[in-house]
Design a protein around this motif. Structure first.
Motif, PDB file in Angstrom:
ATOM      1  N   GLY A 163      55.226  43.075  28.526  1.00 37.89           N
ATOM      2  CA  GLY A 163      54.686  44.286  29.140  1.00 37.89           C
ATOM      3  C   GLY A 163      53.207  44.483  28.850  1.00 37.89           C
ATOM      4  O   GLY A 163      52.461  45.005  29.689  1.00 37.89           O
ATOM      5  N   LEU A 164      52.773  44.068  27.661  1.00 36.75           N
ATOM      6  CA  LEU A 164      51.350  44.163  27.349  1.00 36.75           C
ATOM      7  C   LEU A 164      50.523  43.293  28.297  1.00 36.75           C
ATOM      8  O   LEU A 164      49.488  43.723  28.823  1.00 36.75           O
ATOM      9  CB  LEU A 164      51.101  43.749  25.898  1.00 36.75           C
ATOM     10  CG  LEU A 164      51.687  44.657  24.803  1.00 36.75           C
ATOM     11  CD1 LEU A 164      51.389  44.076  23.422  1.00 36.75           C
ATOM     12  CD2 LEU A 164      51.121  46.066  24.921  1.00 36.75           C
ATOM     13  N   LEU A 165      50.984  42.070  28.508  1.00 40.79           N
ATOM     14  CA  LEU A 165      50.280  41.176  29.435  1.00 40.79           C
ATOM     15  C   LEU A 165      50.346  41.701  30.865  1.00 40.79           C
ATOM     16  O   LEU A 165      49.355  41.645  31.614  1.00 40.79           O
ATOM     17  CB  LEU A 165      50.872  39.767  29.354  1.00 40.79           C
ATOM     18  CG  LEU A 165      50.754  39.058  27.996  1.00 40.79           C
ATOM     19  CD1 LEU A 165      51.422  37.682  28.051  1.00 40.79           C
ATOM     20  CD2 LEU A 165      49.294  38.922  27.594  1.00 40.79           C
ATOM     21  N   LEU A 166      51.506  42.216  31.242  1.00 43.10           N
ATOM     22  CA  LEU A 166      51.664  42.757  32.584  1.00 43.10           C
ATOM     23  C   LEU A 166      50.732  43.957  32.800  1.00 43.10           C
ATOM     24  O   LEU A 166      50.081  44.076  33.848  1.00 43.10           O
ATOM     25  CB  LEU A 166      53.114  43.165  32.812  1.00 43.10           C
ATOM     26  CG  LEU A 166      53.455  43.710  34.205  1.00 43.10           C
ATOM     27  CD1 LEU A 166      53.210  42.650  35.275  1.00 43.10           C
ATOM     28  CD2 LEU A 166      54.904  44.185  34.250  1.00 43.10           C
ATOM     29  N   GLY A 167      50.670  44.830  31.798  1.00 45.35           N
ATOM     30  CA  GLY A 167      49.791  45.991  31.921  1.00 45.35           C
ATOM     31  C   GLY A 167      48.323  45.596  32.020  1.00 45.35           C
ATOM     32  O   GLY A 167      47.556  46.184  32.800  1.00 45.35           O
ATOM     33  N   LEU A 168      47.905  44.602  31.239  1.00 45.28           N
ATOM     34  CA  LEU A 168      46.533  44.129  31.314  1.00 45.28           C
ATOM     35  C   LEU A 168      46.221  43.585  32.705  1.00 45.28           C
ATOM     36  O   LEU A 168      45.168  43.884  33.296  1.00 45.28           O
ATOM     37  CB  LEU A 168      46.307  43.045  30.257  1.00 45.28           C
ATOM     38  CG  LEU A 168      44.937  42.344  30.284  1.00 45.28           C
ATOM     39  CD1 LEU A 168      43.813  43.337  30.042  1.00 45.28           C
ATOM     40  CD2 LEU A 168      44.905  41.223  29.251  1.00 45.28           C
ATOM     41  N   ALA A 169      47.137  42.785  33.254  1.00 42.01           N
ATOM     42  CA  ALA A 169      46.919  42.208  34.586  1.00 42.01           C
ATOM     43  C   ALA A 169      46.876  43.304  35.655  1.00 42.01           C
ATOM     44  O   ALA A 169      46.060  43.238  36.588  1.00 42.01           O
ATOM     45  CB  ALA A 169      48.023  41.201  34.899  1.00 42.01           C
ATOM     46  N   VAL A 170      47.731  44.306  35.521  1.00 42.07           N
ATOM     47  CA  VAL A 170      47.746  45.393  36.504  1.00 42.07           C
ATOM     48  C   VAL A 170      46.437  46.177  36.461  1.00 42.07           C
ATOM     49  O   VAL A 170      45.874  46.538  37.506  1.00 42.07           O
ATOM     50  CB  VAL A 170      48.951  46.318  36.260  1.00 42.07           C
ATOM     51  CG1 VAL A 170      48.813  47.619  37.040  1.00 42.07           C
ATOM     52  CG2 VAL A 170      50.240  45.613  36.643  1.00 42.07           C
ATOM     53  N   ALA A 171      45.944  46.466  35.251  1.00 40.11           N
ATOM     54  CA  ALA A 171      44.687  47.219  35.138  1.00 40.11           C
ATOM     55  C   ALA A 171      43.541  46.474  35.810  1.00 40.11           C
ATOM     56  O   ALA A 171      42.711  47.085  36.509  1.00 40.11           O
ATOM     57  CB  ALA A 171      44.371  47.481  33.670  1.00 40.11           C
ATOM     58  N   VAL A 172      43.481  45.160  35.623  1.00 39.06           N
ATOM     59  CA  VAL A 172      42.401  44.378  36.222  1.00 39.06           C
ATOM     60  C   VAL A 172      42.556  44.322  37.740  1.00 39.06           C
ATOM     61  O   VAL A 172      41.596  44.551  38.496  1.00 39.06           O
ATOM     62  CB  VAL A 172      42.366  42.964  35.620  1.00 39.06           C
ATOM     63  CG1 VAL A 172      41.341  42.093  36.353  1.00 39.06           C
ATOM     64  CG2 VAL A 172      42.032  43.030  34.139  1.00 39.06           C
ATOM     65  N   SER A 173      43.764  44.008  38.232  1.00 33.74           N
ATOM     66  CA  SER A 173      43.966  43.880  39.683  1.00 33.74           C
ATOM     67  C   SER A 173      43.799  45.212  40.394  1.00 33.74           C
ATOM     68  O   SER A 173      43.239  45.268  41.508  1.00 33.74           O
ATOM     69  CB  SER A 173      45.351  43.289  39.969  1.00 33.74           C
ATOM     70  OG  SER A 173      46.373  44.166  39.502  1.00 33.74           O
ATOM     71  N   ALA A 174      44.272  46.294  39.782  1.00 32.87           N
ATOM     72  CA  ALA A 174      44.122  47.614  40.408  1.00 32.87           C
ATOM     73  C   ALA A 174      42.649  48.008  40.508  1.00 32.87           C
ATOM     74  O   ALA A 174      42.203  48.567  41.519  1.00 32.87           O
ATOM     75  CB  ALA A 174      44.909  48.659  39.619  1.00 32.87           C
ATOM     76  N   THR A 175      41.886  47.716  39.455  1.00 32.00           N
ATOM     77  CA  THR A 175      40.455  48.026  39.490  1.00 32.00           C
ATOM     78  C   THR A 175      39.732  47.195  40.542  1.00 32.00           C
ATOM     79  O   THR A 175      38.893  47.711  41.298  1.00 32.00           O
ATOM     80  CB  THR A 175      39.830  47.774  38.107  1.00 32.00           C
ATOM     81  OG1 THR A 175      40.495  48.579  37.126  1.00 32.00           O
ATOM     82  CG2 THR A 175      38.349  48.113  38.115  1.00 32.00           C
ATOM     83  N   LEU A 176      40.062  45.899  40.626  1.00 31.44           N
ATOM     84  CA  LEU A 176      39.448  45.049  41.644  1.00 31.44           C
ATOM     85  C   LEU A 176      39.830  45.508  43.050  1.00 31.44           C
ATOM     86  O   LEU A 176      38.999  45.493  43.972  1.00 31.44           O
ATOM     87  CB  LEU A 176      39.855  43.589  41.430  1.00 31.44           C
ATOM     88  CG  LEU A 176      39.303  42.915  40.168  1.00 31.44           C
ATOM     89  CD1 LEU A 176      39.865  41.500  40.016  1.00 31.44           C
ATOM     90  CD2 LEU A 176      37.777  42.874  40.214  1.00 31.44           C
ATOM     91  N   GLY A 177      41.077  45.917  43.217  1.00 28.91           N
ATOM     92  CA  GLY A 177      41.495  46.417  44.521  1.00 28.91           C
ATOM     93  C   GLY A 177      40.759  47.685  44.907  1.00 28.91           C
ATOM     94  O   GLY A 177      40.354  47.859  46.068  1.00 28.91           O
ATOM     95  N   ASP A 178      40.568  48.566  43.937  1.00 33.42           N
ATOM     96  CA  ASP A 178      39.820  49.794  44.199  1.00 33.42           C
ATOM     97  C   ASP A 178      38.370  49.482  44.561  1.00 33.42           C
ATOM     98  O   ASP A 178      37.789  50.082  45.482  1.00 33.42           O
ATOM     99  CB  ASP A 178      39.882  50.695  42.970  1.00 33.42           C
ATOM    100  CG  ASP A 178      39.620  52.145  43.314  1.00 33.42           C
ATOM    101  OD1 ASP A 178      39.198  52.420  44.441  1.00 33.42           O
ATOM    102  OD2 ASP A 178      39.835  53.015  42.446  1.00 33.42           O
ATOM    103  N   LEU A 179      37.759  48.538  43.841  1.00 31.17           N
ATOM    104  CA  LEU A 179      36.385  48.148  44.146  1.00 31.17           C
ATOM    105  C   LEU A 179      36.282  47.475  45.515  1.00 31.17           C
ATOM    106  O   LEU A 179      35.299  47.683  46.248  1.00 31.17           O
ATOM    107  CB  LEU A 179      35.849  47.206  43.065  1.00 31.17           C
ATOM    108  CG  LEU A 179      35.592  47.831  41.688  1.00 31.17           C
ATOM    109  CD1 LEU A 179      35.196  46.753  40.678  1.00 31.17           C
ATOM    110  CD2 LEU A 179      34.510  48.892  41.778  1.00 31.17           C
ATOM    111  N   GLY A 180      37.289  46.675  45.863  1.00 28.97           N
ATOM    112  CA  GLY A 180      37.284  46.034  47.178  1.00 28.97           C
ATOM    113  C   GLY A 180      37.344  47.055  48.306  1.00 28.97           C
ATOM    114  O   GLY A 180      36.609  46.949  49.300  1.00 28.97           O
ATOM    115  N   GLU A 181      38.198  48.047  48.150  1.00 22.58           N
ATOM    116  CA  GLU A 181      38.263  49.122  49.149  1.00 22.58           C
ATOM    117  C   GLU A 181      36.956  49.898  49.207  1.00 22.58           C
ATOM    118  O   GLU A 181      36.480  50.277  50.291  1.00 22.58           O
ATOM    119  CB  GLU A 181      39.417  50.059  48.803  1.00 22.58           C
ATOM    120  CG  GLU A 181      39.594  51.230  49.748  1.00 22.58           C
ATOM    121  CD  GLU A 181      40.333  50.852  51.004  1.00 22.58           C
ATOM    122  OE1 GLU A 181      40.523  51.734  51.860  1.00 22.58           O
ATOM    123  OE2 GLU A 181      40.726  49.670  51.138  1.00 22.58           O
ATOM    124  N   SER A 182      36.342  50.138  48.041  1.00 25.47           N
ATOM    125  CA  SER A 182      35.054  50.841  48.017  1.00 25.47           C
ATOM    126  C   SER A 182      33.976  50.022  48.724  1.00 25.47           C
ATOM    127  O   SER A 182      33.108  50.585  49.408  1.00 25.47           O
ATOM    128  CB  SER A 182      34.629  51.116  46.567  1.00 25.47           C
ATOM    129  OG  SER A 182      35.545  51.980  45.927  1.00 25.47           O
TER     130      SER A 182
END
Length: 374
Positions: free
Chosen positions: A309-328
């Motif tokens: 779960g720690l690894l999963l959470g780290l990956a989600v935080a990075v991908s979600a931030t990149l997705g938000d930046l891509g939309e921006s």
């Protein structure tokens, strides 16, 4: 002599101090010019309250001081502009108001945003745990609305006419195929949707064909294809819990980034793309998502472990931030703040899918690696 206070400048023949001879004794206390020049000179104004210097007073250099209007131009007229005996106190000059420190603002209607978010959460959870097929329908509807928002903004701001009909039909079919046939069905539906976009656009004039079909292929991949990974998570025996974990981690990541960035954010993460995002906010997203991931993998996913779960959470935080930046990045290129206005306090559907879409394949893949496809 001050011309503006005393009238016209002295005329020729004016008897100033340099025209008189040496003073013998005290100076007479009266005018010192003859009648001939009196006709050519305007009388001096009468100044009230002039202090009486007397007729025979010498200054510090021993020169005689005249008590009449005849005095050297080098002498100041201050005796005639003496301050009043009882001067009025000067009124207090109002000081400019000190600017009050501005409070940080969220930039949106938080009440409406929370209300809409809770409502969407209830609908999603209810459909997710009651009938899986209903949740697949919710995904398909979100995809179609998202495609409509994206193609409409492209047309309004850039004049790009991506064909909506084949995108909407193919996008909904893509989600259903991903749920029924897995990744193989999703890829086949994606290929057919791309072909339909190319053919559909041929019914219009060739001008702008390349940019229109390119935008259509981008939209097909960006919205429905990435959304099919959510439907593929649902195929597993514990599919609802996998989808719930995916949603919770993404929402927690966004919430942690907002909370920490709003309170402690100082260093900009990507000022040219999204000025509101900070590095401190990213750290908050990572911390919140890793904590939530450890809990979800330990207690919600069959066969999961907290360290996964720690690894999963780290990956989600990075991908979600990149997705938000891509939309921006897309919105900055289009010159808009939100993709739509359908959701009060949130913007449009695409403004809520921005971090979910790129995160879906990441969560799907890591769950398959950690605990299998189910």
């Amino acid at each position: 002599m001050n011309d503006s206070s005393w009238g016209a400048p002295p005329q020729a023949g004016y008897w100033g101090p340099s025209d008189r001879g040496p003073v013998q004794g005290a100076a007479p206390a009266g005018p010192a010019y003859d009648a001939h020049y009196a006709q050519q000179t305007r009388p001096m104004p009468i100044v009230p309250d002039v202090p009486d210097h007397g007729g025979d007073q010498d200054d510090e250099q021993g020169a005689a001081r005249l008590s009449g209007p005849l005095f050297d131009e080098s002498q100041s007229a201050q005796p005639y502009a003496a301050a009043p005996r009882n001067p009025e106190p000067m009124p207090d000059v109002p000081q400019p108001a000190q600017p009050q420190p501005q409070k940080k603002s969220a930039g949106r209607d938080l009440g409406a945003a929370i209300g809409v978010g809770v409502g969407l959460g209830v609908v999603i959870i209810a459909s997710l745990f009651v009938v899986k097929a209903v949740f697949v329908g919710v995904i398909a509807i979100a995809v179609v609305v998202g495609l409509w928002e994206l193609t409409k903004r492209l047309d309004e701001r850039k004049g790009i006419k991506a064909p909506l009909v084949p995108l909407a039909v193919g996008g909904a079919a893509m989600v259903v195929a991903g749920y029924v046939r897995g990744s193989e069905g999703a890829w086949v539906a994606m290929a057919l949707t791309a072909l339909a976009v190319l053919v559909w656009r041929m019914t219009e004039p060739p001008e702008g064909y390349l940019k229109d079909v390119t935008a259509g292929l981008f939209a097909a991949f960006y919205v429905p294809f990435l959304a099919t990974f959510v439907a593929m998570m649902l195929m597993a025996d514990d599919g609802p819990w996998r989808v719930l974990t995916f949603l919770v981690l993404t929402v927690v990541s966004d919430t942690g980034a907002y909370a920490v960035g709003w309170r402690f954010g100082r260093t900009k993460l990507a000022p040219r793309i999204s000025p509101g995002k900070t590095r401190e906010g990213l750290l908050g997203a990572v911390a919140f998502a890793m904590a939530a991931g450890a809990l979800c993998m330990q207690f919600a996913i069959d066969g999961g472990a907290w360290w996964q779960g720690l690894l999963l959470g780290l990956a989600v935080a990075v991908s979600a931030t990149l997705g938000d930046l891509g939309e921006s990045m897309i919105k900055r290129d289009l010159g808009i703040k939100d993709m739509g206005t359908l959701l009060p306090g949130h913007g449009g559907i695409m403004d809520r899918l921005d971090s979910l879409l790129p995160t879906a394949p990441v969560v799907w893949l890591l769950l398959v690696v950690f605990v299998g496809s189910g």
